[in-house]
Design an enzyme around this catalytic site. Structure first.
Site, PDB file in Angstrom:
ATOM      1  N   LYS A  26       0.781  -1.229   0.043  1.00 30.40           N
ATOM      2  CA  LYS A  26      -0.007   0.034  -0.028  1.00 30.40           C
ATOM      3  C   LYS A  26       0.829   1.234   0.005  1.00 30.40           C
ATOM      4  O   LYS A  26       0.724   2.297  -0.653  1.00 30.40           O
ATOM      5  CB  LYS A  26      -1.016  -0.174   1.329  1.00 30.40           C
ATOM      6  CG  LYS A  26      -1.450   1.383   1.716  1.00 30.40           C
ATOM      7  CD  LYS A  26      -2.201   1.422   2.875  1.00 30.40           C
ATOM      8  CE  LYS A  26      -2.597   2.929   3.430  1.00 30.40           C
ATOM      9  NZ  LYS A  26      -1.759   3.571   3.989  1.00 30.40           N
ATOM     10  N   ASN A  27       2.102   1.467   0.865  1.00 29.50           N
ATOM     11  CA  ASN A  27       2.592   2.349   0.964  1.00 29.50           C
ATOM     12  C   ASN A  27       3.860   2.448  -0.238  1.00 29.50           C
ATOM     13  O   ASN A  27       4.570   3.519  -0.073  1.00 29.50           O
ATOM     14  CB  ASN A  27       3.184   2.623   2.367  1.00 29.50           C
ATOM     15  CG  ASN A  27       2.247   3.076   3.468  1.00 29.50           C
ATOM     16  OD1 ASN A  27       1.045   3.178   2.905  1.00 29.50           O
ATOM     17  ND2 ASN A  27       2.501   2.465   4.453  1.00 29.50           N
ATOM     18  N   CYS A 120      -6.362   8.308   8.851  1.00 27.00           N
ATOM     19  CA  CYS A 120      -6.791   7.710  10.261  1.00 27.00           C
ATOM     20  C   CYS A 120      -6.925   8.740  11.217  1.00 27.00           C
ATOM     21  O   CYS A 120      -6.343   9.914  11.305  1.00 27.00           O
ATOM     22  CB  CYS A 120      -5.731   6.649  10.371  1.00 27.00           C
ATOM     23  SG  CYS A 120      -5.189   5.664   9.213  1.00 27.00           S
ATOM     24  N   ARG A 125      -1.837  14.576  12.380  1.00 24.29           N
ATOM     25  CA  ARG A 125      -1.386  14.546  10.857  1.00 24.29           C
ATOM     26  C   ARG A 125      -1.177  15.982  10.138  1.00 24.29           C
ATOM     27  O   ARG A 125      -1.998  16.260   9.379  1.00 24.29           O
ATOM     28  CB  ARG A 125      -2.295  13.665   9.887  1.00 24.29           C
ATOM     29  CG  ARG A 125      -2.676  12.346  10.747  1.00 24.29           C
ATOM     30  CD  ARG A 125      -1.684  11.394  10.701  1.00 24.29           C
ATOM     31  NE  ARG A 125      -0.895  10.820   9.668  1.00 24.29           N
ATOM     32  CZ  ARG A 125      -1.146   9.914   9.027  1.00 24.29           C
ATOM     33  NH1 ARG A 125      -2.338   9.159   9.289  1.00 24.29           N
ATOM     34  NH2 ARG A 125      -0.548   9.429   7.982  1.00 24.29           N
ATOM     35  N   ASP A 315       3.606   1.253  11.836  1.00 20.80           N
ATOM     36  CA  ASP A 315       2.445   0.527  11.419  1.00 20.80           C
ATOM     37  C   ASP A 315       2.338  -0.986  11.727  1.00 20.80           C
ATOM     38  O   ASP A 315       1.265  -1.643  11.682  1.00 20.80           O
ATOM     39  CB  ASP A 315       2.663   0.258   9.699  1.00 20.80           C
ATOM     40  CG  ASP A 315       2.559   1.789   9.136  1.00 20.80           C
ATOM     41  OD1 ASP A 315       2.877   2.013   8.166  1.00 20.80           O
ATOM     42  OD2 ASP A 315       2.103   2.743   9.640  1.00 20.80           O
ATOM     43  N   ARG A 408      -8.542  -0.690   3.074  1.00 21.94           N
ATOM     44  CA  ARG A 408      -7.713   0.438   2.637  1.00 21.94           C
ATOM     45  C   ARG A 408      -6.270  -0.300   2.515  1.00 21.94           C
ATOM     46  O   ARG A 408      -5.568   0.292   1.568  1.00 21.94           O
ATOM     47  CB  ARG A 408      -7.711   1.520   3.453  1.00 21.94           C
ATOM     48  CG  ARG A 408      -8.801   2.508   3.666  1.00 21.94           C
ATOM     49  CD  ARG A 408      -8.767   3.779   4.289  1.00 21.94           C
ATOM     50  NE  ARG A 408      -7.456   4.329   3.695  1.00 21.94           N
ATOM     51  CZ  ARG A 408      -6.725   5.039   4.455  1.00 21.94           C
ATOM     52  NH1 ARG A 408      -7.074   5.219   5.726  1.00 21.94           N
ATOM     53  NH2 ARG A 408      -6.098   5.728   3.965  1.00 21.94           N
TER      54      ARG A 408
HETATM   55  C1  EPZ Z   1       3.512   7.426   5.898  1.00 25.17           C
HETATM   56  O1  EPZ Z   1       2.638   8.237   6.359  1.00 25.17           O
HETATM   57  C2  EPZ Z   1       2.735   6.164   5.892  1.00 25.17           C
HETATM   58  N1  EPZ Z   1       1.842   6.296   4.700  1.00 25.17           N
HETATM   59  C3  EPZ Z   1       2.014   5.578   7.023  1.00 25.17           C
HETATM   60  O2  EPZ Z   1       1.223   4.472   6.834  1.00 25.17           O
HETATM   61  C4  EPZ Z   1       3.073   5.431   8.024  1.00 25.17           C
HETATM   62  O3  EPZ Z   1       2.660   5.296   9.471  1.00 25.17           O
HETATM   63  C5  EPZ Z   1       4.090   6.745   8.319  1.00 25.17           C
HETATM   64  O4  EPZ Z   1       4.773   7.121   6.994  1.00 25.17           O
HETATM   65  C6  EPZ Z   1       5.211   6.490   9.145  1.00 25.17           C
HETATM   66  O5  EPZ Z   1       5.916   5.512   8.765  1.00 25.17           O
HETATM   67  C7  EPZ Z   1       2.124   6.102   3.710  1.00 25.17           C
HETATM   68  O6  EPZ Z   1       3.192   6.010   3.176  1.00 25.17           O
HETATM   69  C8  EPZ Z   1       1.095   6.508   2.516  1.00 25.17           C
HETATM   70  P1  EPZ Z   1       5.036  10.921   8.246  1.00 25.17           P
HETATM   71  P2  EPZ Z   1       3.071   9.827   6.372  1.00 25.17           P
HETATM   72  O7  EPZ Z   1       4.841  12.220   7.281  1.00 25.17           O
HETATM   73  O8  EPZ Z   1       4.100  10.213   5.344  1.00 25.17           O
HETATM   74  C9  EPZ Z   1       4.740  14.311  11.352  1.00 25.17           C
HETATM   75  C10 EPZ Z   1      -0.401   3.175   7.388  1.00 25.17           C
HETATM   76  O9  EPZ Z   1      -1.243   2.827   8.226  1.00 25.17           O
HETATM   77  N2  EPZ Z   1       4.489  15.304  10.425  1.00 25.17           N
HETATM   78  O10 EPZ Z   1       6.197  10.053   7.908  1.00 25.17           O
HETATM   79  O11 EPZ Z   1       1.782  10.764   6.525  1.00 25.17           O
HETATM   80  C11 EPZ Z   1       3.702  13.433  11.328  1.00 25.17           C
HETATM   81  O12 EPZ Z   1       2.391  13.913  12.308  1.00 25.17           O
HETATM   82  C12 EPZ Z   1       0.020   4.525   7.121  1.00 25.17           C
HETATM   83  O13 EPZ Z   1      -0.137   2.680   6.134  1.00 25.17           O
HETATM   84  C13 EPZ Z   1       4.392  16.701  10.748  1.00 25.17           C
HETATM   85  O14 EPZ Z   1       4.772  17.138  11.764  1.00 25.17           O
HETATM   86  O15 EPZ Z   1       3.772  10.087   7.839  1.00 25.17           O
HETATM   87  C14 EPZ Z   1       4.327  12.223  12.235  1.00 25.17           C
HETATM   88  O16 EPZ Z   1       4.493  12.383  13.752  1.00 25.17           O
HETATM   89  C15 EPZ Z   1      -0.346   5.188   8.507  1.00 25.17           C
HETATM   90  N3  EPZ Z   1       4.218  17.636   9.456  1.00 25.17           N
HETATM   91  C16 EPZ Z   1       5.585  12.136  11.538  1.00 25.17           C
HETATM   92  O17 EPZ Z   1       5.759  13.457  10.932  1.00 25.17           O
HETATM   93  C17 EPZ Z   1       3.861  17.160   8.309  1.00 25.17           C
HETATM   94  O18 EPZ Z   1       3.952  18.034   7.501  1.00 25.17           O
HETATM   95  C18 EPZ Z   1       6.033  11.251  10.593  1.00 25.17           C
HETATM   96  O19 EPZ Z   1       4.808  11.179   9.677  1.00 25.17           O
HETATM   97  C19 EPZ Z   1       4.033  15.749   8.030  1.00 25.17           C
HETATM   98  C20 EPZ Z   1       4.371  14.791   8.926  1.00 25.17           C
END
Ligand code: EPZ
Length: 436
Positions: A26-27, A120, A125, A315, A408
Site C-alpha cells: 500500500k505504501n 486515520c 497529521r 504500522d 484500505r
Molecule cells: C507514512 O505516512 C505512511 N503512509 C504511514 O502509513 C506510516 O505510518 C508513516 O509514514 C510513518 O512510517 C504512507 O506512506 C502512504 P510521516 P506519512 O509524514 O508520510 C509528522 C499506514 O497505516 N508530520 O512520515 O503521512 C507526523 O505527524 C499509514 O499505512 C508533521 O509533523 O507519515 C508524524 O508524527 C499510516 N508535519 C511524523 O511526521 C507534516 O507536514 C511522521 O509522519 C508531515 C508529517
C-alpha cells in the site's frame, strides 16, 4: 454499504497452516500513483494491490482528468496536457496519501488546491512540512477554512534546500517528485529512507532522473523536466507491513505457516522482535516459514520502540502489541511517531488483555492473558488488522466493524486468512444491527 468481519477464535490453539501470499505494498503504491504526473508518456504500475485507496485514487484522477486503464494488476495512467488541479474534498479527505499528488501537480501545472487530507485517527497529521517546502520552492500558499490554494512562481517551482524538521515518508516522496520538474537543484535533508522511497527513486533514476544520495537521508535532485518511461512499468514491491502482520499471526496461531512472496530484507526489525521472543523462523529468499511445533510457549516479552526505517515500523505496533498480550512478562511499548496511535488498546483490555496506558506515547503490556471475543470498532487500518489477529486467537466470537478501514490496506484479507484455516467471514452491516 458498510461491512464487518465475524471471527470465531481458536482459543489459543495453534491450528493455522498452509501458505498465505503477501500482496503489493500500500505504501509503495501511494507515491507510485503520484509519479505519472512527472512522466511525458502514460506510466504503468505492476503488481498493484487492489485496495480501497486505489479505487479512491481512480475516482480522484477521473475528477482531475487523468485516465486510468487496468489489466488485472497492471494499472496505466495517462495525464493530459491540461488538468483541473483541484483535489475533490470528498475523496481527498478519506485518503491522507492524496497529499502526495499536490507536489507533482503543482510542479507540472503551476497550481493545486486541496482540503486538509484526511486519513486515520492516529494523530493530528499536520501538513506544515509540505506548506513550508512549497514556500521554500517559491510557491505562494493561501489557506481558507482548512482548504489550501498553492501557486508556483512565474517560470515554475525553484530548486531549494529543504531540511525536514521530522523525517516524513510522504513529504520526502512528494518533494523528490516535485524537485524533478523544478528549475535548478533541490537538496532534501533529513529525508526518510523507507524501502518504498528508495525503490521509487531508483525507478525514476532509471527513467532519466538525476538524483544523488538514493537510500540516504540527503537527496540532491536536479530539475530537468518530464521523464521518459524507459522501463515498461514500475513494479510495486511486496508489502512489508502485511508480511509482518502475517508473521505475528502465524507465531500466535500457526502450526505450520508459510508467508510467501515477501521481501525478508525489508523485515529485519520484525524478524529480530519475533526471534528475541523465541519464535522459530526459517527465512527463505522470498518467503518465511513459522512452525509452531518448535516454538517455546509462551514466548518471551520484548520491549518495542517504534522508529523511522530501519527501526521498528509504527504500522506494525498494534499487531505487535497483540502478540505481547500472549508473551510472558512485562513489555514497554514506546510509540514515538504518532501521538494517537495507542488508543486501540482499550478494546484489547475489554477482550481480557492487561495493557496500561502510561502516556499518549507509552503502554505497558503484561502477558500472557487469555482473550475473549468481543464486538470491536476498527479505528484505523492497522489497529483493525490487529483486532482481527486478536479475534483469531481469542476464545469465542468477535465482530469487527468498519471493515472499510482494513480494506484500505489489506486486499480481501478474510479470503487469504481463510486460506490458512482462520474462521473469518465478512458480513454487510445491514444484517448486523443487533450486534452494535
Ligand atoms: C507514512 O505516512 C505512511 N503512509 C504511514 O502509513 C506510516 O505510518 C508513516 O509514514 C510513518 O512510517 C504512507 O506512506 C502512504 P510521516 P506519512 O509524514 O508520510 C509528522 C499506514 O497505516 N508530520 O512520515 O503521512 C507526523 O505527524 C499509514 O499505512 C508533521 O509533523 O507519515 C508524524 O508524527 C499510516 N508535519 C511524523 O511526521 C507534516 O507536514 C511522521 O509522519 C508531515 C508529517
Amino acid at each position: 454499504m458498510t461491512s464487518s468481519f465475524i471471527v470465531s477464535g481458536l482459543g489459543g490453539r495453534k491450528l493455522l497452516s498452509g501458505t498465505i501470499r503477501v500482496n503489493g505494498s500500500k505504501n509503495a503504491l501511494a507515491p507510485a500513483l503520484a509519479a505519472p504526473f512527472i512522466f511525458r508518456e502514460p506510466l504503468s504500475l505492476a503488481h498493484t494491490p487492489l485496495l480501497e485507496d486505489l479505487r479512491r485514487t481512480e475516482e480522484l484522477f477521473a475528477a482531475l482528468g487523468v485516465e486510468t486503464t487496468a489489466q488485472e494488476r497492471t494499472y496505466t495512467f495517462t495525464v493530459p496536457k491540461i488538468i483541473n488541479p483541484v483535489l475533490p474534498e470528498d475523496i481527498a479527505k478519506r485518503m491522507r496519501a492524496s497529499i502526495l499528488f499536490t507536489g507533482p501537480i503543482l510542479a507540472r501545472f503551476g497550481s493545486v488546491s486541496f482540503p486538509h487530507p484526511g486519513g486515520c485517527v492516529i494523530g493530528e497529521r499536520p501538513i506544515d512540512i509540505f506548506l513550508d517546502g512549497y514556500r521554500a520552492m517559491g510557491a505562494s500558499v493561501k489557506v481558507n477554512k482548512r482548504h489550501y490554494y498553492i501557486s508556483a512562481p512565474k517560470g515554475g517551482l525553484r530548486g531549494a534546500m529543504i531540511y525536514f524538521r521530522v523525517q516524513s515518508v510522504t513529504a520526502t516522496e512528494t518533494f523528490a517528485l516535485a524537485a524533478l520538474l523544478a528549475r535548478g537543484t533541490t537538496i532534501l535533508k533529513n529525508a526518510a529512507v523507507e524501502p518504498e522511497i528508495t525503490a521509487l527513486l531508483r525507478f525514476l533514476e532509471a527513467s532519466g532522473a538525476r538524483i544523488e544520495g538514493i537510500g540516504t537521508h540527503t537527496l540532491v535532485i536536479r530539475g530537468g523536466g518530464l521523464l521518459a518511461c524507459k522501463a515498461p512499468r514500475y513494479e510495486i514491491m511486496p508489502d512489508r507491513i502485511e508480511a509482518g502482520c502475517f508473521l505475528i499471526l502465524a507465531a500466535l496461531a500457526g502450526r505450520d505457516v508459510t508467508i510467501a512472496g515477501c521481501e525478508p530484507s525489508h523485515l529485519d526489525s520484525i524478524i529480530a522482535f519475533l526471534s528475541d521472543a523465541g519464535v522459530p523462523l526459517s527465512i527463505g529468499k522470498r518467503n518465511i516459514v513459522i512452525s509452531a511445533k518448535k516454538s517455546r510457549v509462551p514466548y518471551r516479552s520484548v520491549n518495542i520502540k517504534t522508529h523511522e526505517y530501519p527501526g521498528f515500523p509504527t504500522d506494525l505496533q498494534a499487531p505487535a502489541v497483540v502478540f505481547l498480550t500472549q508473551a510472558a512478562g512485562d513489555a514497554a511499548v514506546f510509540e514515538t511517531i504518532f501521538e494517537g496511535r495507542l488508543n486501540y488498546v482499550h478494546e484489547l483490555n475489554r477482550m481480557g488483555a492487561s495493557i496500561r496506558m502510561m502516556d499518549p506515547h507509552r503502554v505497558l503490556v503484561k502477558g500472557p492473558t487469555k482473550l475473549v471475543g468481543k464486538t470491536l470498532e476498527s479505528p484505523d487500518l492497522r489497529a483493525g488488522l490487529a483486532y482481527i489477529i486478536a479475534g483469531i486467537i481469542a476464545n469465542g466470537r468477535s465482530v469487527i466493524h468498519n471493515a472499510y478501514h482494513v480494506d484500505r490496506g489489506y486486499e480481501q484479507v478474510e479470503e487469504r486468512l481463510r486460506g490458512i484455516g482462520a474462521n473469518i467471514v465478512r458480513m454487510d452491516d445491514v444484517g448486523m444491527a443487533e450486534t452494535r
